[in-house]
Motif scaffolding. Structure first.
Motif, PDB file in Angstrom:
ATOM      1  N   PRO A   1       0.684  -1.295   0.009  1.00  0.00           N
ATOM      2  CA  PRO A   1      -0.053  -0.022   0.009  1.00  0.00           C
ATOM      3  C   PRO A   1       0.846   1.336  -0.060  1.00  0.00           C
ATOM      4  N   TYR A   2       2.283   1.134   0.303  1.00  0.00           N
ATOM      5  CA  TYR A   2       3.042   2.406   0.370  1.00  0.00           C
ATOM      6  C   TYR A   2       3.723   2.557  -0.853  1.00  0.00           C
ATOM      7  N   LEU A   3       3.674   1.784  -1.831  1.00  0.00           N
ATOM      8  CA  LEU A   3       4.423   1.725  -2.963  1.00  0.00           C
ATOM      9  C   LEU A   3       3.657   2.257  -4.197  1.00  0.00           C
ATOM     10  N   HIS A   4       4.055   3.622  -4.329  1.00  0.00           N
ATOM     11  CA  HIS A   4       3.257   4.626  -5.045  1.00  0.00           C
ATOM     12  C   HIS A   4       3.625   4.442  -6.581  1.00  0.00           C
ATOM     13  N   THR A   5       4.746   3.783  -6.806  1.00  0.00           N
ATOM     14  CA  THR A   5       4.940   3.821  -8.479  1.00  0.00           C
ATOM     15  C   THR A   5       4.245   2.568  -9.034  1.00  0.00           C
ATOM     16  N   HIS A   6       2.662   2.860  -9.220  1.00  0.00           N
ATOM     17  CA  HIS A   6       1.789   2.063  -9.650  1.00  0.00           C
ATOM     18  C   HIS A   6       1.075   2.277 -10.893  1.00  0.00           C
ATOM     19  N   ASP A   7       0.434   1.473 -11.730  1.00  0.00           N
ATOM     20  CA  ASP A   7      -0.465   1.976 -12.900  1.00  0.00           C
ATOM     21  C   ASP A   7       0.152   2.809 -13.768  1.00  0.00           C
ATOM     22  N   ASN A   8       1.408   2.979 -13.855  1.00  0.00           N
ATOM     23  CA  ASN A   8       2.228   3.932 -14.838  1.00  0.00           C
ATOM     24  C   ASN A   8       1.952   3.053 -16.381  1.00  0.00           C
ATOM     25  N   GLN A   9       1.818   3.927 -17.388  1.00  0.00           N
ATOM     26  CA  GLN A   9       1.747   3.321 -18.733  1.00  0.00           C
ATOM     27  C   GLN A   9       3.145   3.930 -19.610  1.00  0.00           C
ATOM     28  N   ILE A  10       3.919   3.024 -19.854  1.00  0.00           N
ATOM     29  CA  ILE A  10       5.284   3.472 -20.415  1.00  0.00           C
ATOM     30  C   ILE A  10       4.972   2.609 -21.884  1.00  0.00           C
ATOM     31  N   GLU A  11       4.757   3.589 -22.913  1.00  0.00           N
ATOM     32  CA  GLU A  11       4.355   3.279 -24.065  1.00  0.00           C
ATOM     33  C   GLU A  11       4.439   4.112 -25.153  1.00  0.00           C
ATOM     34  N   HIS A  12       4.913   3.596 -26.338  1.00  0.00           N
ATOM     35  CA  HIS A  12       5.157   4.573 -27.612  1.00  0.00           C
ATOM     36  C   HIS A  12       6.347   5.114 -27.490  1.00  0.00           C
ATOM     37  N   ASN A  13       7.487   4.604 -26.825  1.00  0.00           N
ATOM     38  CA  ASN A  13       8.789   5.423 -26.667  1.00  0.00           C
ATOM     39  C   ASN A  13       9.718   4.580 -27.352  1.00  0.00           C
ATOM     40  N   GLU A  14      10.774   5.433 -27.920  1.00  0.00           N
ATOM     41  CA  GLU A  14      11.993   4.708 -28.487  1.00  0.00           C
ATOM     42  C   GLU A  14      13.046   5.126 -27.900  1.00  0.00           C
ATOM     43  N   ILE A  15      13.878   4.028 -27.670  1.00  0.00           N
ATOM     44  CA  ILE A  15      15.008   4.103 -26.754  1.00  0.00           C
ATOM     45  C   ILE A  15      16.147   3.420 -27.692  1.00  0.00           C
ATOM     46  N   HIS A  16      17.255   3.902 -27.820  1.00  0.00           N
ATOM     47  CA  HIS A  16      18.365   3.184 -28.350  1.00  0.00           C
ATOM     48  C   HIS A  16      19.719   3.756 -27.757  1.00  0.00           C
ATOM     49  N   HIS A  17      20.672   3.091 -28.178  1.00  0.00           N
ATOM     50  CA  HIS A  17      22.043   3.363 -27.563  1.00  0.00           C
ATOM     51  C   HIS A  17      21.984   3.741 -26.003  1.00  0.00           C
ATOM     52  N   ALA A  18      21.293   3.204 -25.335  1.00  0.00           N
ATOM     53  CA  ALA A  18      21.357   3.265 -23.748  1.00  0.00           C
ATOM     54  C   ALA A  18      22.344   2.224 -23.433  1.00  0.00           C
ATOM     55  N   MET A  19      22.713   2.257 -22.003  1.00  0.00           N
ATOM     56  CA  MET A  19      23.638   1.360 -21.437  1.00  0.00           C
ATOM     57  C   MET A  19      25.218   1.411 -22.271  1.00  0.00           C
TER      58      MET A  19
END
Length: 730
Positions: A495-513
């Motif tokens: 109940p105290y973990l508030h990073t919930h129900d996030n929508q991570i969508e339609h992003n482009e990620i390259h050359h991370a790490m």
């Protein structure tokens, strides 16, 4: 993939000034107030440029325009617009906006760039009176003599800029710490560190024991004989060789004059007030005066249940540059792994207690800290269509209250932002981080060239509810959770973990790490339930690091959906799942191997409630492992070598997948045969999915693809990333 041009600061400023002074024949835009470098705070601010008699015109500062908006409050009923003319505004103090700067009811107050112009806010102060070094100071390398200049300065700063951007501090060669170190004690090889007269100016940059974090720690003392250096701030972990990368140089020294041996490098001695620089060009040199340029802050009751937020305030089309790097303070509270600090003044624009505010079409560049933070109370805000580049820290951070009953950070939108080259100082800094913040939509962002992870969703791992240290322990609102058991389980803290129900969508990620290890393009841990990672395009994670994956749910993370993502040419691993993660309708193609080459890694069981459904695992190379599972640890039958319950795909709802190796189809058939012997993948296939042109990265399905018969649902990958891709520089 887009090719990006570096920004030339001088060109930006010259363009801004030329536009400001140029004559426009178009109809002038109307606003309530105007600001201009040619203005005067004693004028009315009601006209766009000085009048012919020099008695009236725009304001000179954003602060004066803010005050004028406040003064007009009793007489206004609708929206308020302040237009800021092009040019450079040198800030010597943070511009603060408070409750009195909110829009009335649904009306908005907007501070925007004058159409077609580029206003630049900078905290950079020019350093002048440079002199050639005619007598070499002790320690200056021979190769630098005759090239280095010196200036008299006051105070301490950690970053410096010229027209090309951030200048590198003098830096030693990397080395591996000796064993036996602690969080404030570094054991170093003989001769590498000295008992410098200005030892408190010298900083250790270290990756303490783990591959995923970089600390920058001021020295307190150096004992050359015992080969022990002590720091005035603790590292996140003990300063020993890296756990999995024992032969990697994980430590170096910065700001020692002995290491000033390359063009662009500089070193500051605060005892003598001398700044030494080997110039790399002839442009002005700027030292930052502020960490925050703009702060929008409501009434925060940090210990109590209710805040009063600033509302309906918008910044649009403004440029922010030249902020100072932050340092860890003794009383700081760290987020997970100290990837950032809780409620810390380390971003160019900071929203602290806001609702319905907006940062739109702004430009953040060449700065020692982060770009944007939304701290503590932050709901219904929008961060959209911004360009964030070459930052010492993170791009965007949504950072709510620590674990407890107060949950007032969420339902924000992070949309259509172009974020690249973050982590220029703190290499672990991501493009976007969500911490203790829920129900946000993070969509259509382009994130690339990050030393570590692209997007992080994080909260607090269960074990940390029993700890008191800097990492996470200090963030916990213990007065709100006093009834928590001494040995809490996940269901107790959920109940105290508030990073919930996030929508991570339609992003482009390259050359991370690109630099660090044990990271990902998208990472989730210590978060609540209901997070969705969907329809993202993740490609070309090409750094040869064994410990990375495109998408990962990490230790203890539950109730996450990973669906409809395209993962292409990513080193080491495609998706790493744990517990009841659902992996559905993804394409994982051409994982770069060696190392590893795992298309789906299953770790930490049991996988009760997990799904592995309707995925396409496609390899053009015979160096591939479609599903990797850890064997039992030595002497164990149901646990791996770490003592975790075995994670086995046969314990998940696993079916309707395709496994195909184009160069050796037998590998897919072997994978499918193994799965069927375990009672899963009964409807799955080991056949060519019939992509349109996989050799050139086109993973659209042909109309007769067998994946369609298995229920695979195609999606338009071109919709991932920026909405208007033509705006990306070529």
């Amino acid at each position: 993939m887009s090719k990006l041009r570096p920004i030339n600061l001088c060109a930006v400023i010259v363009l801004a000034v030329s536009i400001t002074v140029g004559v426009s024949h178009a109809a002038e835009p109307t606003a309530d107030f105007y600001v201009s470098p040619a203005g005067d705070d004693d004028w009315s601010g009601k006209i766009t440029q000085p009048n012919g008699t020099g008695t009236d015109g725009p304001f000179a500062t954003l602060q004066r325009a803010r005050d004028a908006v406040r003064e007009s409050a009793p007489d206004r009923a609708g929206d308020v617009l302040v237009l800021v003319r092009g040019g450079t505004y040198r800030l010597t103090e943070t511009v603060g906006f408070g409750l009195q700067d909110s829009g009335h009811r649904d009306a908005k107050v907007t501070y925007a760039a004058y159409p077609g112009e580029t206003p630049v806010f900078s905290s950079g102060q020019a350093i002048t009176d440079w002199q050639p070094v005619t007598t070499a100071p002790p320690g200056l390398p021979d190769k630098a003599f005759g090239k280095v200049q010196v200036a008299n300065v006051s105070g301490r700063f950690h970053t410096l800029f010229d027209a090309e951007g951030m200048l590198p501090r003098a830096r030693s060669q990397g080395f591996i710490p000796l064993k036996g170190g602690s969080r404030n004690e570094l054991h170093f090889p003989a001769g590498l560190l000295k008992d410098w007269p200005n030892v408190e100016d010298i900083e250790i940059v270290v990756r303490p024991h783990h591959a995923w974090i970089v600390n920058i720690l001021p020295l307190k003392s150096v004992n050359e004989k015992k080969q022990i250096a002590r720091t005035s701030i603790d590292a996140t972990y003990a300063m020993n060789p890296l756990h999995f990368l024992k032969t990697t140089n994980s430590c170096w020294v910065e700001n020692a004059l002995e290491e000033l041996d390359e063009p662009g490098e500089w070193a500051l001695n605060t005892q003598t007030g001398k700044l030494y620089l080997w110039p790399r060009n002839d442009s002005p040199i700027l030292a930052p005066r502020l960490k925050e340029l703009i702060r929008i802050q409501g009434k925060i009751d940090k210990e109590g249940p209710r805040d009063i937020p600033v509302t309906n305030l918008c910044l649009r089309g403004l440029t922010f540059m030249h902020g100072e790097r932050f340092s860890i303070a003794p009383d700081d509270a760290g987020l997970q792994h100290d990837w950032d600090m809780h409620d810390k003044a380390n971003a160019l624009v900071r929203l602290r207690g806001t609702e319905h505010c907006r940062i739109q079409q702004c430009h953040f560049a060449h700065s020692g800290g982060s770009a944007i933070r939304v701290d503590l109370h932050g709901r219904y805000n929008a961060i959209d269509s911004n360009v964030i580049e070459h930052m010492g820290g993170a791009g965007i951070l949504l950072c709510g209250y620590g674990p407890g009953t107060k949950d007032v950070n969420g339902k924000n939108v992070v949309f259509d932002n172009h974020i690249h080259h973050t982590g220029r100082i703190y290499s672990h800094s991501p493009g976007i981080m969500i911490w203790q913040s829920g129900e946000n939509r993070v969509s259509n962002n382009l994130v690339h060239n990050t030393p570590y992870t692209g997007i992080i969703l994080s909260g607090c791992m269960t074990d940390f509810f029993r700890r008191q240290g800097r990492e996470l322990g200090r963030t916990i609102r213990r007065h709100e959770i006093a009834s928590l058991p001494k040995q809490p389980r996940l269901q107790d803290v959920l109940p105290y973990l508030h990073t919930h129900d996030n929508q991570i969508e339609h992003n482009e990620i390259h050359h991370a790490m690109e630099m660090l290890g044990d990271g990902n393009a998208v990472y989730v841990r210590g978060a609540g339930a209901g997070n969705v990672i969907r329809r993202n395009y993740i490609h070309h994670l090409v750094a040869p690091m064994i410990m990375q994956a495109a998408i990962r749910t990490d230790g203890g993370q539950r109730d996450t959906l990973i669906a409809e993502n395209l993962i292409y040419k990513c080193t080491s691993q495609g998706i790493l799942m744990k517990l009841n993660t659902r992996v559905e309708n993804n394409i994982v193609a051409d994982i770069i191997a060696p190392p590893r080459g795992y298309y789906l890694s299953v770790r930490e069981g049991p996988l009760t409630g997990a799904t592995i459904q309707r995925n396409i695992f496609y390899s053009s190379s015979e160096t591939c492992t479609f599903i990797d599972e850890l064997p039992p640890g030595k002497g164990r039958t149901s646990e791996d070598r770490r003592g975790r319950t075995l994670a086995r795909s046969k314990d998940a709802d696993t079916d309707h997948n395709i496994y195909h190796c184009a160069s050796d189809p037998a590998l897919g058939e072997q994978m499918l045969d193994k799965q069927r012997q375990n009672g899963v993948d009964t409807q799955s296939l080991a056949v060519d999915p019939l992509f349109v042109d996989p050799a050139n990265g086109d993973f659209r399905l042909s109309p007769d693809s067998p994946a369609l018969r298995l229920g695979f649902v195609p999606w338009d990958v071109s919709k991932a990333g920026l909405v208007d891709k033509e705006t990306v520089p070529q």
